[in-house]
Every structure is written in C-alpha cells, then in structure tokens.
Write a protein that holds these residues in place. Structure first.
Motif, PDB file in Angstrom:
ATOM      1  N   PHE A 108      -7.765   0.330   1.587  1.00  0.00           N
ATOM      2  CA  PHE A 108      -6.990  -0.819   2.041  1.00  0.00           C
ATOM      3  C   PHE A 108      -7.672  -1.515   3.197  1.00  0.00           C
ATOM      4  O   PHE A 108      -7.937  -2.707   3.160  1.00  0.00           O
ATOM      5  CB  PHE A 108      -5.582  -0.363   2.433  1.00  0.00           C
ATOM      6  CG  PHE A 108      -4.778  -1.436   3.125  1.00  0.00           C
ATOM      7  CD1 PHE A 108      -4.480  -1.341   4.480  1.00  0.00           C
ATOM      8  CD2 PHE A 108      -4.345  -2.542   2.427  1.00  0.00           C
ATOM      9  CE1 PHE A 108      -3.756  -2.339   5.107  1.00  0.00           C
ATOM     10  CE2 PHE A 108      -3.608  -3.533   3.056  1.00  0.00           C
ATOM     11  CZ  PHE A 108      -3.325  -3.430   4.410  1.00  0.00           C
ATOM     12  N   ARG A 118      -2.010  -6.621   0.538  1.00  0.00           N
ATOM     13  CA  ARG A 118      -0.903  -5.911   1.187  1.00  0.00           C
ATOM     14  C   ARG A 118       0.263  -5.711   0.218  1.00  0.00           C
ATOM     15  O   ARG A 118       0.875  -4.637   0.162  1.00  0.00           O
ATOM     16  CB  ARG A 118      -0.448  -6.692   2.423  1.00  0.00           C
ATOM     17  CG  ARG A 118      -1.484  -6.736   3.545  1.00  0.00           C
ATOM     18  CD  ARG A 118      -0.884  -7.303   4.820  1.00  0.00           C
ATOM     19  NE  ARG A 118      -0.496  -8.702   4.699  1.00  0.00           N
ATOM     20  CZ  ARG A 118      -1.292  -9.736   5.027  1.00  0.00           C
ATOM     21  NH1 ARG A 118      -2.508  -9.499   5.475  1.00  0.00           N
ATOM     22  NH2 ARG A 118      -0.889 -10.966   4.885  1.00  0.00           N
ATOM     23  N   THR A 126      -0.815  -3.188  -2.582  1.00  0.00           N
ATOM     24  CA  THR A 126      -0.927  -1.812  -2.100  1.00  0.00           C
ATOM     25  C   THR A 126       0.453  -1.163  -2.009  1.00  0.00           C
ATOM     26  O   THR A 126       0.666  -0.026  -2.464  1.00  0.00           O
ATOM     27  CB  THR A 126      -1.625  -1.787  -0.738  1.00  0.00           C
ATOM     28  OG1 THR A 126      -2.933  -2.342  -0.873  1.00  0.00           O
ATOM     29  CG2 THR A 126      -1.743  -0.359  -0.220  1.00  0.00           C
ATOM     30  N   VAL A 176       2.438   0.097   5.928  1.00  0.00           N
ATOM     31  CA  VAL A 176       1.045  -0.333   5.836  1.00  0.00           C
ATOM     32  C   VAL A 176       0.722  -1.055   7.138  1.00  0.00           C
ATOM     33  O   VAL A 176       1.364  -2.049   7.469  1.00  0.00           O
ATOM     34  CB  VAL A 176       0.827  -1.261   4.631  1.00  0.00           C
ATOM     35  CG1 VAL A 176      -0.614  -1.723   4.582  1.00  0.00           C
ATOM     36  CG2 VAL A 176       1.196  -0.556   3.342  1.00  0.00           C
ATOM     37  N   ARG A 227       1.833  -0.567  -5.482  1.00  0.00           N
ATOM     38  CA  ARG A 227       1.157   0.562  -6.153  1.00  0.00           C
ATOM     39  C   ARG A 227       1.682   1.898  -5.632  1.00  0.00           C
ATOM     40  O   ARG A 227       1.945   2.828  -6.401  1.00  0.00           O
ATOM     41  CB  ARG A 227      -0.352   0.446  -5.926  1.00  0.00           C
ATOM     42  CG  ARG A 227      -1.142   1.593  -6.524  1.00  0.00           C
ATOM     43  CD  ARG A 227      -2.587   1.507  -6.149  1.00  0.00           C
ATOM     44  NE  ARG A 227      -3.319   2.694  -6.580  1.00  0.00           N
ATOM     45  CZ  ARG A 227      -4.562   2.968  -6.214  1.00  0.00           C
ATOM     46  NH1 ARG A 227      -5.237   2.144  -5.423  1.00  0.00           N
ATOM     47  NH2 ARG A 227      -5.172   4.067  -6.644  1.00  0.00           N
ATOM     48  N   ILE A 253      -6.545   5.469  -1.282  1.00  0.00           N
ATOM     49  CA  ILE A 253      -6.375   4.016  -1.384  1.00  0.00           C
ATOM     50  C   ILE A 253      -7.325   3.326  -0.394  1.00  0.00           C
ATOM     51  O   ILE A 253      -7.366   3.653   0.787  1.00  0.00           O
ATOM     52  CB  ILE A 253      -4.915   3.621  -1.099  1.00  0.00           C
ATOM     53  CG1 ILE A 253      -3.986   4.218  -2.178  1.00  0.00           C
ATOM     54  CG2 ILE A 253      -4.770   2.105  -1.069  1.00  0.00           C
ATOM     55  CD1 ILE A 253      -2.531   3.957  -1.940  1.00  0.00           C
TER      56      ILE A 253
END
Length: 1002
Positions: free
Chosen positions: A242, A55, A58, A338, A61, A240
C-alpha cells in the motif's frame, strides 16, 4: 562571393556519416524533450488519481478477505449441523464426526481446529498446527470409554495415528467458553478473541465460531465449534503493498489489536503469560499514534459506524487516515485502519520526475546512436560491393552482394549478383557433368540396394546373378552364384525352383517370356512363416530372347495380418470382442434358412438392454461404463453354451442367440440365470455397481425369414419389459407388435396435436394450509384427440419425452401460461393474481431458455413474478454447473423456481443449497402413503425440515383426506394441492373460484 565558395568547399569536406547523422539527432532531441515534459505532467495527475483509488480498493480488499475467512468458519459449522441432520448422526458418540472433521481440516487451511461437545460433556477436537517439523495434525477426545482420561493422537498427512498421549484429567465440554457461548446465544456465535501459542508462530490470536446442534424436536444435542487462527490476518495485511511508510491494522471496539501489517505480534508476552495488546500500546509508532487519535475523536471508538477519513498531523508529519467498519458479522465490532504519510505519494511523483529526466537523457543518447547506425546503413553496402568486385577481379567467381533498401545501391547489387549467378551456373554445370560420368557405373547398383523391396536377378539359365540388401535379409540361406541344374520335367530354360531360390518362386514361367505376379507365396525363414508378394519380369534382347529375369518381392506378412484383423473387426465389437450386428445378421439369416429345411431344430433369441446405464456412465465416467460393458459380455459368455452366440449391437444392447434347444423352457432358464447373475454387485474402478437388464425373448422363430424381423420383435418385447418395471423378461407376442404400432401412430398424432388445437390447459389450485386461501395454481396439459377422445397425460407424456416432442409441447405450455396470466391480470386485482406453476422437462433446461422466456413474457405482457417453473429432481444429476447457470438466469428474469417430485430422484444434497429455488414439491406418493408412525411420514417430516433449513417453501401435492391435511399442518408444511381442495379446473372455472368467496377452501 569568396565566402560562399569557402562554405561550399567546407560542406564538400564533411563526411557522409556526419551529414546523415546531424539532422536526425536534432529531430530526436526535440521529440524526446516534448514527450518527457508530457510524461512528467501526466504522471503527476495519474499518481493523484491512483492513490485515491488505492485507498478505497485496499480497504475493500481487506474487508472481503477477512469476511471470507470468518464466514468460512460459520459455513463449516452449518455444513456440520446439516450433515448431522441429513445423515442422522448421533453425536452422543462425539467420535462420529472424526471423518467429517478430517475432510474439513484438509480442505480449509485457514481453520486451526474443529471441536464438538455433546450434552453429556464428552468432547472431541481435531487440530492442525504449523510446527518446525511441518504441518502436524491431532485428534483429541474424552468420552465415557476413556474413563476420565484425555486422549491425544498425533496423525500423519493421511489421517493415520502415529503417536498417542494419555493425560489424567476430567475435561467437560460444557465448561468450555465456546460451548457456553453457543448455548447462551441459542444459535451461531463468535467467542471472544484469545491468545494462542505455537512452537513456530509463537503467541498469536484465535477465535471460535460455535453453533448449537438440536434434534428435530428442538432439544439440544451438543455444540460444534471451529477455531480460526487470526494470525492469518496479520500475514495477509503484511502482504498488501500500500505505502512504503504507511500501516494497515485491524482492532476491536475495546481497542485491542486483531492484526497489523507491521510484522509484530498483536500479543503482549510477559514470561509464560500472554495478554491482548491494545492498539494504543503498539510498538509501531504510527499504529500507536493513529489509534490514540481515533480513540479521542470517536469517543473511545463508539462513533465509527461508517467509513471515516481524516487528514491529521502525526509524528510531526501530515498523514492520511481512514477507518472502516468490518462487514464480517454483526456480532464482531472490528475496524480496518489505513494510515500513510503524504510524503510516500509525493516521493513517487519526485521519482517519476527523475525517471523522466533519465529517460530523456537515454533517449537522446539512443537517438545519437541510431543516427550513427543509419549512416552505417547507407555507407556499408557500398563498401561491401567494392570488396566483392575486387574478389571477382582476383578470380573468385562465387561472389554475391545482398540486396539493399536504397534503390540505387540495390540496382547496382542486382546487376553484380546477376553476373555472379551466371558464372556460378556455368561452373556448376561443368561439375555436374563430370560427377555423372564418374558415378555412371555404380548408379544402377546403388538404386537397387536402396529399394525397399527385395530384387533378385537370374540369367537365362536360371543362375542367380544378384540379390540386393533387402533380398538378402529376407532370404539369408541362399548364397550368390549358386549353380542351378535343370530337372527332368523342364526344358533347358526352366530351372529347379528350390535350388534357385525357393519352392514357389514363379521364374519358371518367366524364363519362357511371361510376366508373372502372385501374392500367395509363403516361405519359412528362420522358423518364421512369412508371406511374399512376387513380380517376375523377363528382360528381352533385340531378338526377343530372354536374357535375364528380374524378380521383385516384398514381405506382406503385416498386410495379410492386417487384412485378417480388418475382417475380424468388421464382424466383431471393438470393445467387448463379441460378434457385432453385421456378424449376428449373417448368422441369424443362415440359422433361419437352415431351420426352414430342418423343422425339428428349435431356436430362441434374447434381446437385452441394461437399465439405468446412462446414469452410471454419466456419474462414474465413460471408462467405468466401458468396463461395465466388458464385464456384462463376460457374464453372458459364461452363461450360454459354446455353440450359442452372444453379440453386442451397440451401446448397452446385447443379443443372445440360442441354437438347437430342446424346449423353450431352456431359453427362459437362460434369461433367469442372466437376471440372477446381475443381482451381484460388480466392482469397477473401486466402485460397487449394481446393474439390471430388461430382456425381450422370441421363443418361436418359425414365422421369421430375416434377422431384421427377429431383432425388431425382440426389441419390442424388451421395451415391454422396461415398461413393466425393468429387471425382468418378456416373451414376444403378436399383440406387442400391435401395441408398438399403436404407440407409433399416437406419437405421429402428438406431433400434430398443437397445430390441430387439440391441447389445452387446466388449473389445479395451490392453497395456503394455514389460511386456506388460494395462492396459486399448477397448469396441467390435457389432450383431446379428434378420434380417440381424452388421452391421459400418463399415456402421452412418456411418448413425448422419448420422441423429443416434449420440447415443442413445453414451448406451447409456456406461451399458453403467459397468455393466461396476462388475461387474469386484467380480470382480478393485482394482490389477488395467483402464481401459475408449469412443469419443464430436462430437455428444456438449455442456455436459450432464459432468452425464449424473456421474449414470451414481453410478447404476452405477463408478469414474471406470477410465473413459477417446476423442474423434476432427477434432472439435477446431469451437468450440474450448466443447470445451475440456466436456473440463475431464469431467476434474474423474476420468475420463481420449484423442485417437483422431491424425494424420488437422485440429486445430491451437496448441490441443493446452491440451487436458486423457492420451493420444494413433496411427491404425492409420500403424501398418500403417510401415517403417523410410518416411514413415509418421516420422509415428509425430513423434507419439510430441510426446506425450513434452506429457507424455502414446502408444497405437498396429492392431498386427498383431512388426516393428511392435519398431519401436514402439524409438520409445518406451508402450501398444498390435491383433490381434497379441488380437481383441475378450466381457466374460466378457476377464475370464477378465484373471484368468489369460495377461494377460502377447506
């Protein structure tokens, strides 16, 4: 007792394979079970740690990627404004930026478009669009020349116009939102996000980065703008990995979506119109629910000033929710969200448990298979040995058994193989003897046919008996069994050479019993002249009579050609084909000896060295440098007479030797023609190169006996030409030799100046032009020679740089400066400690300099923050990447960095913004030639403006008058030094000035 006997009989009946398999199978079952249990337990712990870390990574990034995307646009605007300032571009014609924008468009795929508008309302834009036909480019503009028509040009991938469309509309750049936003902000600014449309991408979002363009007086000239396609953000978020069921999205403070990973368009489309889509109205349930929750708990998104984490129930399931502010710009209030269900991570643990079960089952099956293979590994060798013994018993002697890893089986196999090898050896010997008997008659002929040289055999009468294959290829015109008739000039044992083979074949002597060899035979074969190496040997009988003559010969044409080429290469330059130093020395020595016998002959020698050849070689590449050397050779060869000599000594040095000249003025005319010819630019590999040469001349050769003396004195005269400004010639005089000798002595004394303690430092104050206070000083090296007295730096510094002594001098200066800083630190208050500047040469900027400086600071106790290192601008054109790395390492130590003599070198502004420097030193040649309307004034003004743009200080050196001081103050120069304030002082005098009221200088 009977039961035990039954058990023993039962085990005797167990097959060997089962007995070997069962224990291994049980062992593998236990090991796999333990490993499986540990794998499940450790896997669950690893998943918990990984999800927590995922988490954070991500979000980091996304923050980095989006920030890089947006900062690129502002950077492009900044580079555009710098290019306008530095290249003095006049954007009253907006099309002046067409070429610059085209390069940006091709270099930055993330840019959707570039625009510029001037204060008259003229507008120009360049766009790239991803259409169904591929990437398409457009150049659109409206200027006074278009007469209220808007021109749209479609470009190909090379920037050439393929289609033009004209629209009747009056488009004013000053009415565009990006133009008005930049004017209102009076600096770099972002416009509001707005919907954009493409045939392929449909409706997407875009944003403009704008920046005003002003002239040196601060007056507005126009606005430049970059269009960023925000659809790239959605593509990046969608890429991505995730969470299988989670979502990632970015929204603004007003709640509208910027991009999301759900693959849907963040734009609400109604017919032909499109509007922004709020996150709470997204078609993705997770985005809609999480956005509504955040809107509620953060007071309509106004309380998100740092990363926030929530565990919340959404859509009848527990979710992990994290929202983080985007760090792209303080003007953009964007947030990264997120969100993922906890079930995604638990699913991974469950999947790991199932995988472990499958792994254990597979491992058990594999262990069973391995145990079965083990049994085969033991039993099969015995079966193979048994089969081999049966084959030998049936008469097949060529049997061997592969050695095994089991000791007993291997010993048995070795014994059998030894027996088989003995039988095979005996059989092979019998076969070889039989084959040799069969081939004995043809072996000699096969050997001769296989030889790579020609072989011919004559009998005692000179009649040709044999000619092998190579000989037939070399001498195709001579058949076998050709009759030979003796001539009147020979005995019966000597033959006519022409009839036997060819004119020069030396078999006549060989028939008398002598062995003859020669490599000086030439024959004409099929119209081609070839060279032969021939050896003729007689074959004698028991009575010592010649029975046959065997002649071996081979084609050495290539070797002779190579020898001639080697001789040519030894005396000529391989690059230009000119005579080299060895050949030149031979010709010069011969000419000098001839001139001694014939006094009427006049000779002259010109020694040329190309100026700034190293810069061309390093900047354009060695291939271009080689082409330049070849072109110079051609020019020189065209200028001189056919009987004169042009030679290349190596590198960029050439010599022109003029023979039999009527008057010395002829040699001077040749030198002038050479200088004139070099004024024309040379086009090499699409580069226009201008090169000059420095020429040393000897017009009187009467006193010379050896070539080395001529070259020595001509080289001395050439260096005198370089010292007087290059691109000229100098005629050697005996005084030059004396000056060269004096320079050599001075160089030797300079090498010992440190150990003799003849060097010392003086310090010239550096003053704040605003306050008049001393803020630092520059350490300048001085040399007091024990015999010659004071020697100026302008005399010994060039010698130090040419001889390499400059490295030792720089090390001495660095240590002396650090020692002086440590001494001053004990004598003055910390806030009054001046910053001491010292100069470094190009040879000092090596990878070991930071370590050396760190050790020196530690030994002397000097403060790194009080030390400033000055490098000349010209060193930046070589090895830019390595130089920047060294400078960055120096900055990490805490020292300051300056560029000295700025404006006189060749450094590229492309690298200037990358250099970790704190100040620019304006060369005193500009300061001393300043006047209000002159060119030097504008140069100084530009350098100060450049330093302000780079946010570094400008230091003017060489200030000598109050007029110069006032001009520099008016231009905003921060610091200065020069005789107007103070001449260089000793350390004691400078400390006295620093601690007195006099430090407030005029």
């Amino acid at each position: 007792m009977p039961g035990q006997l039954n058990q023993i009989r039962y085990f005797n009946r167990i097959p060997l394979r089962l007995f070997l398999t069962l224990p291994f199978l049980i062992e593998m079952f236990v090991i796999v079970g333990v490993v499986g249990w540990l794998s499940v337990r450790n896997g669950q712990q690893a998943v918990n740690r990984a999800t927590s870390k995922l988490r954070q990574e991500t979000t980091a990034r996304i923050n980095t990627e989006v920030s890089d995307l947006l900062s690129t646009s502002q950077k492009i605007n900044q580079l555009t404004v710098q290019a306008i300032d530095q290249e003095n571009l006049d954007i009253s014609n907006v099309l002046v930026l067409e070429e610059l924008y085209w390069r940006y468009l091709k270099a930055f795929y993330e840019v959707k478009g570039l625009g510029v508008g001037n204060r008259a309302g003229d507008i120009m834009g360049m766009f790239q669009r991803n259409e169904r036909e591929g990437m398409q480019y457009f150049l659109e503009y409206e200027t006074p020349e278009t007469q209220d028509l808007y021109i749209s040009n479609q470009l190909d991938a090379e920037g050439q116009i393929v289609q033009t469309t004209t629209t009747e509309q009056d488009l004013d750049a000053r009415e565009r939102p990006w133009y008005q936003a930049a004017i209102q902000a009076n600096g770099p600014v972002w416009t509001d996000v707005y919907p954009s449309v493409s045939k392929v991408e449909g409706h997407t979002l875009a944003i403009n980065a704008s920046r005003p363009v002003k002239d040196a007086q601060g007056d507005l000239q126009g606005v430049v703008s970059v269009i960023v396609d925000l659809g790239q953000i959605s593509e990046f978020l969608e890429s991505i990995e995730f969470s299988p069921s989670g979502q990632i999205y970015i929204f603004e403070l007003n709640g509208n979506l910027i991009g999301s990973a759900d693959g849907r368009n963040p734009v609400a489309v109604n017919g032909d119109s499109a509007k922004r889509l709020p996150a709470v109205e997204s078609q993705e349930p997770i985005i809609q629910a999480s956005a509504a929750y955040l809107q509620k708990v953060t007071d309509n998104f106004t309380q998100i000033d740092q990363p926030l984490q929530f565990d919340v129930d959404l859509l009848d399931e527990k979710y992990f929710l994290q929202v983080t502010p985007l760090r792209a710009s303080n003007q953009l209030e964007w947030f990264i969200v997120v969100v993922a269900p906890e079930s995604d991570f638990l699913a991974e643990i469950n999947a790991q448990r199932r995988l472990t079960f499958v792994f254990c089952l597979v491992a058990f099956l594999v262990s069973g298979g391995l145990s079965y293979l083990t049994s085969l590994w033991v039993v099969h060798p015995l079966n193979r040995l048994n089969q081999a013994v049966r084959s030998v018993a049936q008469g097949d002697l060529f049997q061997t058994v592969q050695a095994e890893h089991i000791t007993e089986v291997r010993d048995l196999s070795d014994s059998f193989n030894q027996m088989a090898r003995t039988l095979q050896t005996l059989f092979g010997q019998l076969s070889s003897l039989n084959q040799e008997l069969v081939q004995s008659e043809s072996r000699l002929k096969q050997f001769l046919e296989a030889l790579p040289i020609g072989v011919v055999v004559h009998d005692a009468k000179g009649q040709l008996q044999y000619l092998n294959q190579v000989g037939r290829s070399l001498l195709p015109r001579h058949p076998l069994q050709q009759p030979v008739q003796p001539t009147a000039e020979t005995t019966e044992s000597v033959v006519d050479l022409e009839a036997a083979l060819f004119d020069a074949l030396p078999i006549g002597q060989t028939l008398t019993g002598a062995t003859v060899r020669t490599d000086d035979v030439e024959i004409l074969v099929d119209g081609r002249l070839i060279n032969l190496d021939i050896v003729a040997t007689p074959i004698l009988s028991d009575q010592a009579e010649v029975t046959y003559v065997i002649t071996a010969f081979q084609d050495i044409t290539a070797r002779k050609r190579a020898e001639r080429q080697l001789l040519h290469n030894a005396l000529h330059d391989t690059l230009t084909g000119l005579p080299n130093r060895a050949m030149l020395n031979q010709r010069l020595d011969m000419a000098l000896q001839s001139a001694q016998r014939t006094e009427a002959v006049s000779l002259a020698l010109l020694f040329l060295d190309l100026d700034r050849f190293k810069i061309i070689n390093d900047s354009l590449g060695h291939w271009v440098g080689d082409q330049l050397l070849i072109k110079i050779a051609e020019i020189l060869d065209e200028i001189v007479r056919p009987n004169d000599i042009v030679a290349r000594l190596g590198g960029d040095e050439y010599v022109v030797w003029l023979e039999a000249i009527a008057h010395p003025q002829e040699a001077i005319a040749v030198a002038e023609r050479i200088l004139d010819a070099l004024q024309t630019p040379l086009v090499l590999d699409n580069h226009a190169v201008v090169i000059t040469a420095s020429i040393g001349m000897i017009l009187d050769t009467s006193g010379y006996r050896h070539a080395s003396e001529l070259l020595r004195d001509a080289d001395t005269a050439m260096y005198q030409a370089k010292a007087k400004g290059k691109a000229r010639y100098e005629i050697f005089t005996p005084d030059m030799r004396s000056a060269a000798t004096q320079r050599l002595h001075l160089e030797n004394d300079l090498r010992h100046a440190i150990e003799r303690d003849e060097l010392y430092l003086v310090y010239q104050p550096i003053v704040s032009l605003e306050t008049g206070l001393i803020v630092g000083c520059e350490g300048l090296m001085r040399w007091h020679h024990r015999n010659l007295g004071h020697i100026l730096p302008s005399e010994f510094i060039p010698i130090a740089e040419d001889s390499g002594v400059i490295v030792a001098l720089s090390t001495w200066v660095l240590r002396k400066a650090c020692q002086q800083l440590a001494a001053w630190a004990m004598a003055v208050a910390p806030q009054s400690l001046p910053k001491l500047s010292i100069n470094l040469s190009a040879n000092d900027l090596t990878a070991v300099l930071p370590m050396t400086l760190s050790e020196t600071l530690a030994e002397t106790g000097a403060s790194a923050s009080s030390l400033n290192l000055e490098i000349t601008e010209s060193v930046l054109i070589y090895h830019v990447t390595e130089t920047i790395a060294v400078l960055e390492n120096l900055r990490e130590l805490g020292v300051s960095l300056s560029i000295d003599d700025f404006g006189t070198g060749y450094s590229s502004l492309n690298y200037l913004h990358r250099l970790p420097v704190d100040s620019l030193k304006i060369d005193q040649s500009f300061i001393q030639a300043m006047n209000l309307r002159g060119q030097n004034y504008r140069i100084v003004e530009t350098i100060i403006a450049l330093s302000n743009q780079l946010q570094i200080e400008a230091i003017a050196e060489g200030i000598e008058t109050v007029a110069q001081l006032n001009d520099l103050k008016a231009l905003g120069c921060e610091l200065g030094q020069g005789y107007y304030f103070s001449r260089p002082l000793t350390a004691a005098k400078f400390l006295e000035l620093l601690t007195s009221a006099k430090q407030h200088l005029p």
